[in-house]
Scaffold this active site. Structure first.
Site, short mmCIF file in Angstrom:
data_model
loop_
_atom_site.label_atom_id
_atom_site.label_comp_id
_atom_site.label_asym_id
_atom_site.label_seq_id
_atom_site.Cartn_x
_atom_site.Cartn_y
_atom_site.Cartn_z
N ASN A 283 0.85 -1.19 0.00
CA ASN A 283 0.00 0.00 0.00
C ASN A 283 0.90 1.25 0.00
OD1 ASN A 283 -1.41 2.27 1.10
ND2 ASN A 283 -3.05 0.90 1.74
N ASP B 48 -0.18 4.48 0.01
CA ASP B 48 -0.91 5.68 0.45
C ASP B 48 -0.01 6.72 1.11
OD1 ASP B 48 -3.23 4.44 -0.31
OD2 ASP B 48 -4.00 4.12 1.73
N HIS B 49 0.91 6.22 1.97
CA HIS B 49 1.64 7.18 2.80
C HIS B 49 2.78 7.88 2.08
CE1 HIS B 49 -1.12 6.56 5.91
NE2 HIS B 49 -0.88 5.26 5.96
N ARG C 113 2.75 18.94 1.92
CA ARG C 113 3.22 20.20 1.37
C ARG C 113 2.48 20.61 0.10
NH1 ARG C 113 8.26 22.06 3.30
NH2 ARG C 113 8.07 21.80 5.53
N HIS D 201 -5.77 3.49 -1.24
CA HIS D 201 -7.09 3.78 -0.68
C HIS D 201 -7.47 5.20 -1.12
CE1 HIS D 201 -9.75 3.95 3.22
NE2 HIS D 201 -10.42 4.24 2.13
N ARG E 124 -9.61 7.95 -0.59
CA ARG E 124 -10.56 8.37 0.45
C ARG E 124 -11.47 9.46 -0.07
NH1 ARG E 124 -10.34 7.65 5.86
NH2 ARG E 124 -9.01 5.92 6.51
N ARG F 186 -7.35 12.75 1.24
CA ARG F 186 -6.25 13.26 2.10
C ARG F 186 -4.87 12.81 1.63
NH1 ARG F 186 -7.30 9.82 7.58
NH2 ARG F 186 -9.34 10.75 7.34
N HIS F 187 -4.80 11.66 0.97
CA HIS F 187 -3.48 11.26 0.45
C HIS F 187 -3.57 10.92 -1.03
CE1 HIS F 187 -5.17 7.46 1.78
NE2 HIS F 187 -4.77 7.56 3.03
N GLU G 127 -8.77 0.29 -2.61
CA GLU G 127 -9.59 0.26 -1.39
C GLU G 127 -10.53 1.44 -1.45
OE1 GLU G 127 -7.23 0.54 2.08
OE2 GLU G 127 -6.18 -1.33 1.68
N THR H 123 -6.74 6.30 10.49
CA THR H 123 -6.67 5.24 9.50
C THR H 123 -7.90 4.37 9.68
OG1 THR H 123 -5.35 3.39 8.66
CG2 THR H 123 -5.24 3.78 11.02
N THR H 124 -8.11 3.41 8.78
CA THR H 124 -9.30 2.57 8.88
C THR H 124 -9.32 1.89 10.26
OG1 THR H 124 -8.89 2.12 6.55
CG2 THR H 124 -10.61 0.84 7.59
N GLU I 98 -10.56 -9.76 3.40
CA GLU I 98 -9.29 -9.35 4.00
C GLU I 98 -9.52 -9.25 5.49
OE1 GLU I 98 -7.35 -5.80 2.44
OE2 GLU I 98 -6.24 -5.57 4.32
N HIS J 114 -3.41 -4.64 7.91
CA HIS J 114 -3.58 -3.48 8.78
C HIS J 114 -2.70 -3.59 10.02
CE1 HIS J 114 -5.18 0.10 10.58
NE2 HIS J 114 -5.76 0.35 9.42
N GLY J 115 -1.80 -2.63 10.13
CA GLY J 115 -0.96 -2.55 11.32
C GLY J 115 0.17 -3.56 11.35
N GLY K 129 1.19 -1.39 4.32
CA GLY K 129 1.53 -0.06 3.84
C GLY K 129 2.47 0.70 4.74
N HIS K 130 1.96 1.17 5.87
CA HIS K 130 2.68 2.14 6.69
C HIS K 130 4.09 1.68 7.05
CE1 HIS K 130 3.64 4.45 10.36
NE2 HIS K 130 3.06 5.42 9.68
N1 PXP Z 1 -5.78 -3.13 4.52
C1 PXP Z 1 -6.74 -2.18 4.60
C2 PXP Z 1 -8.13 -2.54 4.25
C3 PXP Z 1 -6.43 -0.86 4.97
O1 PXP Z 1 -7.39 0.07 5.06
C4 PXP Z 1 -5.09 -0.54 5.25
C5 PXP Z 1 -4.72 0.86 5.63
O2 PXP Z 1 -4.95 1.70 4.57
C6 PXP Z 1 -4.12 -1.56 5.16
C7 PXP Z 1 -4.50 -2.84 4.81
C8 PXP Z 1 -2.68 -1.32 5.40
O3 PXP Z 1 -2.48 -0.99 6.72
P1 PXP Z 1 -1.04 -0.48 7.19
O4 PXP Z 1 -0.81 0.82 6.48
O5 PXP Z 1 -1.19 -0.33 8.66
O6 PXP Z 1 -0.07 -1.54 6.78
#
Ligand code: PXP
Length: 400
Positions: free
Chosen positions: A167, A169-170, A178, A203, A205, A209-210, A230, A260-261, A311, A351-352, A373-374
């Protein structure tokens, strides 16, 4: 005595426990009247048999000599034959795989017993799968589902390592901080793919935002693996998905205020509504995933929506405070993965997840893909995207 254990080596072995378990196995198999002999050897001794009968001049863990095939099969049909086990190899391998020795020894003995009964994993992939299934059933019956390590180990032989969808996104979060045109999530996606990612996730949104619409459109053009979008199940997003046509849509809940979600999509009680959205996306030819809490009730409801993938939300596992809570959340994930697979879903998770908590979940055999992602983007800032993806892939691959 249906099971005889002849110990011809020097290492300590829980012999009476092993005999009891193997007799239970015969009961489980519905053949308590059959008899089998298990001969415990060291590496030197088993090498002699391996060389003489199989032409392999090295030690092995188990060799079976089935009596079903020999000239005495008809004369003494209750005799199954002899299984030879090298305790020395069993010890070495149990240590290497980080498994409890007695569980591993029993798994080897069960493997040998199934050979005595005519199972042969080397004949075809189907035969191998059938044998593993039977081994698992027996081991679960004999040791209980808590013997997770050995059950996962046996199960793993059947499965490929999970895939990794990254992912990005970040990367866009840093850009939007910026409102400039760098760093670009498109560059990040290319590098992630070069690092071995099996997919790219974004994702989009509602508040943008990103990730921006432009990012999704460009990614659709350049992603070589697969693009996962997403999104919330809103009219605007459904329209966009149908237009941009990602390889997979993942439906997620969305609240404007959240960082975040925060949780999985609530399907129970809203099945008809979710089904409607899934159907619309599937009619447009899109593969649909639902992001869901590892909760059997939600999974059963999800099964009525027609979604292809679930998921599993790993956030509760990732945020668990202390080992006890983590163990509990991990058990929920394991159970949910099994239920999801039984319900016919392709099982993903995310996630996480980060470099320190991925290994146990990556060993859950039913999970086919992770969405991360993160943690990867954070590491990429330090060591580069390709390397950050490679390191995560390495952990995922080593877990099985
Ligand atoms: N899966 C879903 C459905 C999410 O919404 C996210 C966060 O955008 C992730 C996975 C990835 O999570 P993380 O950025 O914490 O790895």
């Amino acid at each position: 005595m249906p099971v005889e254990i002849i110990d011809q080596q020097d290492l300590p072995v829980p012999r009476s426990w092993l005999r009891k378990k193997l007799e239970e196995a015969l009961l489980f198999l519905g053949i308590p009247e059959k008899e089998a002999t298990f001969i415990l050897l060291d590496d030197f001794q088993i090498t002699l048999y391996n060389q003489q009968y199989l032409g392999r001049p090295y030690p092995t863990n188990v060799i079976s000599f089935s009596q079903r095939e020999g000239p005495f099969a008809a004369i003494q049909p209750h005799l199954l034959g002899d299984a030879l086990l090298s305790v020395e190899t069993a010890r070495r391998e149990a240590k290497e795989y980080n498994l409890p020795f007695r569980h591993y020894l029993l798994a080897l003995a069960i493997h040998g017993l199934l050979h005595l009964l005519g199972h042969e994993h080397e004949t075809s992939p189907v035969a191998a799968q059938l044998m593993v299934k039977k081994e698992l059933k027996l081991l679960k019956g004999l040791l209980g589902v808590k013997a997770r390590k050995i059950l996962n180990f046996v199960r793993r032989r059947e499965y490929m390592p999970a895939k990794l969808a990254v992912n990005v996104d970040h990367v866009a979060t840093v850009r939007e901080a910026r409102k400039v045109n760098y760093p670009d999530p498109i560059h990040a996606a290319v590098l992630a793919e070069l690092g071995g990612a099996h997919g790219i996730v974004v994702h989009l949104r509602e508040d943008r935002r990103h990730i921006q619409d432009r990012d999704v459109r460009l990614l659709r053009e350049i992603v070589k693996t697969k693009l996962v979008l997403e999104m919330a199940a809103t009219e605007e997003m459904i329209k966009l998905a149908k237009e941009i046509r990602p390889d997979q849509v993942t439906l997620v809940p969305e609240r404007r205020q959240e960082i975040t979600t925060e949780g999985g999509l609530k399907v129970k009680g809203r099945t008809a509504k979710v089904r409607e959205v899934v159907e619309e996306l599937k009619e447009a030819g899109l593969k649909v995933s639902i992001f869901i809490d590892p909760d059997p009730e939600q999974l059963k409801a999800a099964a009525k929506t027609g979604a292809d993938v679930v998921e599993l939300h790993t956030g509760h596992y990732a945020e668990a405070k202390g080992p006890e809570e983590m163990e509990l959340e991990f058990a929920r994930l394991e159970e949910a993965a099994r239920i999801a697979r039984d319900l016919g879903f392709e099982v993903h998770a995310g996630h996480g997840l980060h470099y320190e908590n991925i290994t146990p979940v990556a060993a859950i055999p039913e999970i086919e893909e992770f969405s991360i992602g993160h943690a990867i983007v954070a590491r990429a800032i330090m060591i580069g995207m390709k390397e950050a993806v490679r390191e995560m892939l390495c952990l995922i691959e080593r877990a099985r």
